[in-house]
Structures are given as structure tokens and as C-alpha cells.
Scaffold this motif. Structure first.
Motif, PDB file in Angstrom:
ATOM      1  N   ALA A 183       1.650  -8.674 -15.985  1.00 56.59           N
ATOM      2  CA  ALA A 183      -0.084  -9.297 -15.577  1.00 56.59           C
ATOM      3  C   ALA A 183      -0.229 -10.067 -16.773  1.00 56.59           C
ATOM      4  O   ALA A 183      -0.879 -11.075 -16.723  1.00 56.59           O
ATOM      5  N   LEU A 184       0.059  -9.536 -18.294  1.00 52.33           N
ATOM      6  CA  LEU A 184      -0.344 -10.516 -19.091  1.00 52.33           C
ATOM      7  C   LEU A 184       0.297 -11.821 -19.229  1.00 52.33           C
ATOM      8  O   LEU A 184      -0.028 -12.935 -19.257  1.00 52.33           O
ATOM      9  N   ALA A 185       1.730 -11.674 -18.880  1.00 50.13           N
ATOM     10  CA  ALA A 185       2.557 -12.856 -18.778  1.00 50.13           C
ATOM     11  C   ALA A 185       2.015 -13.844 -17.578  1.00 50.13           C
ATOM     12  O   ALA A 185       1.994 -14.932 -17.886  1.00 50.13           O
ATOM     13  N   GLU A 186       1.563 -13.348 -16.474  1.00 53.21           N
ATOM     14  CA  GLU A 186       1.074 -14.344 -15.540  1.00 53.21           C
ATOM     15  C   GLU A 186      -0.199 -14.983 -16.007  1.00 53.21           C
ATOM     16  O   GLU A 186      -0.177 -16.083 -15.795  1.00 53.21           O
TER      17      GLU A 186
ATOM     18  N   GLN B 258      -1.015 -18.849 -16.515  1.00 51.10           N
ATOM     19  CA  GLN B 258      -2.124 -19.656 -15.826  1.00 51.10           C
ATOM     20  C   GLN B 258      -2.833 -20.468 -16.884  1.00 51.10           C
ATOM     21  O   GLN B 258      -3.440 -21.613 -16.760  1.00 51.10           O
ATOM     22  N   LEU B 259      -3.041 -19.952 -18.208  1.00 49.54           N
ATOM     23  CA  LEU B 259      -3.823 -20.272 -19.345  1.00 49.54           C
ATOM     24  C   LEU B 259      -3.054 -21.287 -20.023  1.00 49.54           C
ATOM     25  O   LEU B 259      -3.456 -21.837 -21.058  1.00 49.54           O
TER      26      LEU B 259
ATOM     27  N   LEU C 267     -11.255 -11.712 -12.911  1.00 50.38           N
ATOM     28  CA  LEU C 267     -11.824 -12.302 -14.107  1.00 50.38           C
ATOM     29  C   LEU C 267     -11.490 -13.822 -14.254  1.00 50.38           C
ATOM     30  O   LEU C 267     -12.276 -14.806 -14.459  1.00 50.38           O
ATOM     31  N   ALA C 268     -10.279 -13.857 -14.196  1.00 51.00           N
ATOM     32  CA  ALA C 268      -9.642 -15.202 -14.132  1.00 51.00           C
ATOM     33  C   ALA C 268     -10.068 -15.886 -12.948  1.00 51.00           C
ATOM     34  O   ALA C 268     -10.511 -17.432 -13.261  1.00 51.00           O
TER      35      ALA C 268
ATOM     36  N   GLU D  51     -11.152 -15.960 -21.398  1.00 57.91           N
ATOM     37  CA  GLU D  51     -11.008 -15.097 -22.318  1.00 57.91           C
ATOM     38  C   GLU D  51     -11.155 -13.767 -22.227  1.00 57.91           C
ATOM     39  O   GLU D  51     -10.466 -12.729 -22.644  1.00 57.91           O
ATOM     40  N   GLU D  52     -12.033 -13.488 -21.267  1.00 58.66           N
ATOM     41  CA  GLU D  52     -12.298 -11.857 -20.775  1.00 58.66           C
ATOM     42  C   GLU D  52     -10.974 -11.457 -20.093  1.00 58.66           C
ATOM     43  O   GLU D  52     -10.814 -10.156 -20.359  1.00 58.66           O
TER      44      GLU D  52
END
Length: 386
Positions: free
Chosen positions: A304-307, A311-312, A275-276, A282-283
């Protein structure tokens, strides 16, 4: 997804007295978890996190709090006169009460059929007690046959995400395929183990190009063996996203996987990358966060959330998630590398300069350079270039 309710299935306590049957309790729990995970509005904790918390001596209420679920399914496996007896119990962790208990017996040569019967029974009984849930389509289950013990051992090592763990997972999945060449889940998880070795930059004795190519081939083979295997589509989507596959094709694989098993934690975690890449940030963040809800004790979900947070530009979240991953498994260097990058970009090179970053030499040198340790940084760069 708005969940109607939540549940965790713990490995069945092994009380047969015979090590040859050690894997049965784990296999029963995984079969129930996999079946329940097909029910979209039900939050189902991953088998990895359930196994992790099961190693602690906690009461039913404490287990519910630790995994943030309302219900616990647990039980035991016994062996009496060559007959396996599987006792399954459903507890309401909030009320600290037992809701129901059932027992199913079978012979030792009917292990796979017995596990399937227990999974169907437990799912049906559980759904009957929770208003708003409907039974999933059970369909045909893959029979691991003689490969089950090796396959489950591989699954356990796969969840660790260390270099040693992935190497052992690969060995066990290869053994499972030798024992049961038609067992689709073993090919899907071997595909994932190969792709994850590339992602984490682990040396498993095969170069990255070959690993990626074989990963894709194993995922394709898993799907060919079982076109309704969520893990096959998830594995193909993951490796395709890793090597820069077409975004629409990758997303199609994850959509198919999610439709088949909406509450398997690896699917939203891996889908976040897809999705990124499509710009749906956001999704992607929502999917990575949901994966942690489903698998809170797995370091990979926090990585995964940290990466994604890195990125964001959400550096504080990236640091917090990386720290959680490190706390769960200190041996994964990638967690430290993410934290170091986030610290660097957040304007704190001094902290990242002091971190042990393994093969990420250039990153550490950059942190040192920006924190005023120019000579040390130059020495690291020179060593890297030699």
C-alpha cells in the motif's frame, strides 16, 4: 496519532495436547488485540505480525525490538480434567521483566465467554499499569460459536495475500458462515477477501464484477448484523474505493471504522487510498506509514505504501517499500510490478526489463523496449494480442 505506549499480543502457547483446541490460543490473543486496539493512544501491533514473529525463537527483549514495542503480552492454554486454564502474562520488553500474571479457568463449552473474559481482564490490567490510558467501551462481543476455528484459519490465510492464500481464506470464511450464519466478522472478512482478489488480479473462479458486487453485499450484511463492527465499515470503504465510489461516502466509512477501532492496521492502510483519491496526499502517506508501524511484517502494508509512493512520484520510497513486500512474501507479483514501474519512471528500465512480472506483460515489454530490447518487446506484445 501520538502514542503513549506500545504493545504486542502473541498467540497463547497451546499445551492442551488436543488438536481440537489448537485455535483457542490464537483466538484469545486476537480477542485481546482487538480490545486493546480500541484505545487510540496505544500502539497495538496487528495479530498478523505478532503471529509471524512468534514463529521465531526470540527472547522477550528480542520480540520487543523486532516489533518495536515496549510491552509483550503472552501466555498459554492448558486443558485439565475438561477445564480450560488460560494463563496470561504481561512483560516489559525494555526492562526484560514480568509486570503481572493472571490465570482464568472455564469449561470447554464456554470458549467464547472465556476468551471475552480474558480479553477484558488483560485489557483492564494493562491499562492500570500504563499512565494516561483509559479503558475502552467493551460493548457486546460477536460470538463465533462453532465457526471460530474456520474463521481464525481464514484470517491467517487472508494476511498472506497470495492467490492460494486468498482462495483458502474465502473457503474458510464461507465455512464459518455456514457454521454460524449470524457471525458478522466472517461476512466482513469474506467481503475483504473478495475485494482483495480483484485488487491483486487473482482468479478465484468468479469474475471481477461479481466479486465486487458480492464484496459490497457481504460488507453491508456485516454492518446490518453488527452496526459497531469496525471491520464491516472498513470492508465497505475498501471495496467502494476500489470500484470508484463517492469519495465522501468512502471516507465516512473509514472515519466510522477508525473511531471504533483506531489501531486496526487495515483501516489506515486502506484509508490511504481514499484520502489520495480526495487529493489529501500527505495525510494518505501518513496513514499508509502508520499502518506499517502497526503491522510491520505484513506484505500488504508495504504494498500500500509502495503504490501510494509511486502515485506521488516518490520513486525511491516506492522501490524500497516494494522490495520489503517482496522480502516478506516473494509470491505476490504485484510487489514486483510496483517496483518495475518505479524503476521505469525513475529512469532505470534495464533493471525492470529483467524482472519476472507474471501477468504484467505490457509493463515488461515497455521496460525492454526502453532498454534497447525492441525485438523481444515486440514479441511479448504480439503474444499478448493473440
Amino acid at each position: 496519532i501520538r502514542y503513549i505506549d506500545s504493545v504486542a499480543v502473541l498467540p497463547m502457547e497451546h499445551s492442551t495436547g488436543d488438536a481440537a483446541y489448537d485455535h483457542i490460543g490464537v483466538g484469545v490473543a486476537e480477542a485481546i488485540t482487538t480490545t486493546l486496539a480500541r484505545i487510540a493512544p496505544l500502539k497495538v501491533i496487528s495479530h498478523h505480525s505478532a503471529q509471524a514473529v512468534n514463529q521465531q525463537e526470540l527472547s522477550t527483549a528480542e520480540l520487543g525490538n523486532a516489533l518495536n514495542v515496549r510491552h509483550i503480552i503472552r501466555g498459554s492454554v492448558a486443558l485439565v480434567d475438561a477445564q480450560l486454564s488460560i494463563d496470561v502474562q504481561h512483560h516489559n520488553a525494555e526492562q526484560n521483566t514480568r509486570v503481572w500474571a493472571e490465570k482464568i479457568d472455564g469449561t470447554v463449552d464456554e470458549t467464547s465467554a472465556l476468551q471475552d473474559a480474558v480479553a477484558r481482564m488483560a485489557t483492564s490490567k494493562f491499562v492500570d499499569t500504563i499512565p494516561g490510558l483509559t479503558l475502552p467501551n467493551f460493548g457486546e462481543q460477536d460470538d463465533a460459536g462453532p465457526a471460530q476455528a474456520a474463521y481464525l484459519e481464514g484470517r491467517r490465510w487472508l494476511g498472506e495475500r497470495t492467490a492460494e492464500g486468498l482462495q483458502k481464506a474465502i473457503t474458510q470464511f464461507q465455512r464459518a458462515i455456514e457454521l454460524s450464519p449470524g457471525y458478522a466478522p466472517a461476512y466482513a472478512d469474506l467481503s475483504s477477501a473478495y475485494a482483495l482478489s480483484v485488487f491483486y488480479r487473482y482468479d478465484v473462479g468468479i469474475d471481477d464484477y461479481t466479486l465486487a458486487a458480492q464484496s459490497l453485499a457481504f460488507a453491508e450484511h456485516a454492518i446490518a448484523l453488527d452496526e459497531n463492527l469496525a471491520a464491516g465499515y472498513a470492508a465497505r470503504g475498501y471495496v467502494s474505493a476500489l470500484v470508484g465510489g463517492a469519495g465522501a461516502d468512502v471516507e465516512a466509512d473509514f472515519e466510522r471504522a477508525a473511531a471504533l477501532q483506531p489501531n486496526a492496521a487495515s483501516i489506515p492502510s486502506w484509508r490511504a487510498r481514499s484520502l489520495a483519491l480526495l487529493g489529501q496526499f500527505e495525510e494518505a502517506f501518513a496513514e499508509a506509514s502508520r499502518a506499517i508501524d502497526l503491522d510491520p511484517l505484513a506484505p500488504a502494508r508495504h504494498i500500500a505504501l509502495a503504490e501510494l509512493s509511486l502515485q506521488l512520484g516518490r520513486y525511491e520510497q516506492a522501490i524500497a517499500s516494494a522490495k520489503m513486500a517482496i522480502a516478506l512474501e516473494p509470491r505476490i507479483i504485484r510487489s514486483r510490478a510496483i517496483e518495475a514501474r518505479a524503476l521505469l519512471l525513475h529512469g532505470n528500465p534495464q533493471r525492470c526489463a529483467s524482472m519476472a512480472l507474471g501477468p504484467h506483460h505490457v509493463l515488461r515489454a515497455t521496460c525492454m523496449k526502453l532498454s534497447g530490447q525492441a525485438e523481444e518487446a515486440d514479441a511479448i506484445i504480439e503474444d499478448t494480442l493473440e
